[in-house]
Scaffold this active site. Sequence first.
Site, PDB file in Angstrom:
ATOM      1  N   ASP A   1      44.510  44.205  50.060  1.00 30.27           N
ATOM      2  CA  ASP A   1      44.789  45.006  49.799  1.00 30.27           C
ATOM      3  C   ASP A   1      44.642  45.634  48.148  1.00 30.27           C
ATOM      4  OD1 ASP A   1      46.796  42.983  49.252  1.00 30.27           O
ATOM      5  OD2 ASP A   1      48.149  44.735  48.521  1.00 30.27           O
TER       6      ASP A   1
ATOM      7  N   TYR B   1      40.736  41.070  39.487  1.00 34.23           N
ATOM      8  CA  TYR B   1      40.698  39.603  39.378  1.00 34.23           C
ATOM      9  C   TYR B   1      39.377  38.884  38.739  1.00 34.23           C
ATOM     10  CZ  TYR B   1      44.904  39.276  42.686  1.00 34.23           C
ATOM     11  OH  TYR B   1      45.646  39.266  43.280  1.00 34.23           O
TER      12      TYR B   1
END
Length: 441
Positions: A170, A264
Site C-alpha cells: 500500500d 523508502y
Amino acid sequence: MKKSSVVIAGGGSTFTPGIVLMLLDHLERFPIRQIKFYDNDAKRQEIIAKSCEILLRERAPEIAFSYTTDPEQAFTDVDFVMAHIRVGKYAMREQDEKIPMRYNVLGQETCGPGGIAYGMRSIGAIIEMIDFMEKYSPNAWMLNYSNPAAIVAEATRRLRPKSKIINICDMPVGIEERMAAILGLKSRKEMQVMYYGLNHFGWWSDIRDSAGRDLMPRIKEHVAKYGYVVNPKAHQETEPSWNDTYAKAKDVYAVDPDTLPNTYLKYYLFPDYVVKHTDPNHTRANEVMEHREKNVFAIAREIIEKGTAKECKFEADAHATYIVDLADAIATNTKARMLLIVENGGAIENFDPTAMVEIPCIVGSNGYEKVCIGRIPQFQKGLMEQQVSVEKLVVEAWISGSYQKLWQALTLSKTVPSASVAKQILDDLIVANRAYWPELK
C-alpha cells in the site's frame, strides 16, 4: 451478484478492524456473506475478534462471522485470503531495528538487515498458509500484503510458482494520495501512473490525468521544495518519523529529477542520515507499541466492555481500500489498473526476467496482465540489480539453510558498509531469531 467469503489471516493485528470497516464501507460493490479471522495467537486475536463481532452484529448482521486458530476451519469455504501476518510480532520488529543500530547500520522493518531478518521469519508462515488455502479452498485467491513483500514474493515465486497469490503493497497508494492532495484532486484514482521498481524500491516515470495531461511537472515542483509533505505550513501532518520520511523525499528526488521516488529509497540512498536521526534505544517499533498497539486494543476492550460499537473509534485504514479494489477486480472482472508485485518476465525489458518487480497490471477474474514498462535508466537498473540480488540470496539462504548465502545478502545490501559488519549483525540476528529461522549451516 455473488457474495464472497473472506478470511483475514492475522486476525489479531491492529490493522484488522480497519480492514473490516473498509469491507463494510464497500459492500455494494464487493458483497460479503462471511468473514473469518485466523491467527496463531488465540489470546491476542480474541480481543480484536470479539470487538469486531459486536461491530458486525450491529452494522451487517447478515454477514456470518467467526474466528479460529484452526487452519481447516479458517481456510474451508473461502474465496479470498487477505494475509497480513507479522511473525514474531512487535517484539521481534524491535530486535530487527535495534540490532543493526549497534553497528551504526540502520534498523528498519523492511529495509536492510531488519527487513532481511523479518523476511527469514515470514517465508515459512506464508508458504504454510498457501498450502492450507490450496488444501481447503483450492479456488481461492490469496491477496498478500505481509511484509517484507519483496522477499515474500520471491519466496512464493520459487516455492509455490503456480499458486493463486497476488502480492501487493500500500505504500505507493499512500504516496499517490499525497500527490493527488498536492494537485488538489479528490482521489489518486483521477491519476494514471507508470511506476516501476521492486517493492519499497521504485519510481514513478509518468503521471497523467484522465484527459492525458502530464501532471509530473507540478508534482515535481512541490517535491523539489517540500518532499511529499502536502501542507508545509502545518507544523506536523503525521507522526514525527513519518513526517521526516515525507520531507526527506526532497533529497531522494534530487538524485534523479527525471522520476518521482518511493519514500523508502531514503534508507538506501541516505543510510548515514537515517542512522544519525534514529534513537538506537527508541525506534519505530517502540513508537508503534506505545501508540497504535495500545490505542487499538484499548478501543477493542472498550467495545467488548460496553457490548456496543455504536461510538466505535476504529478507523478504516487507507491500505484496506486497495485490498477491496483488488478483491473486487477479481470477483467482478473490473479490469482495474493496479500496482502489483509480479514476476518481471520481460515487462522491464533490460532487467532480470525472474525478478519480482512492482509495476502496473490490469486485474480481472483470471488474475492480472502486466503493463509493459520497456527499458529503464542505468541508475535505477543498477540499484535494482543490487537489491534484487539481496532478496534472491535471502530466499536461497532460507531454502538451503545457508549461513554463507545470508552473509552474502547482508553484505550486498546498500545499507551495510562492509562484509565484516554484515557478519557481526548476522551473528546477532541468528541468536535473536532462534525460535523463527531455519537452522543455518
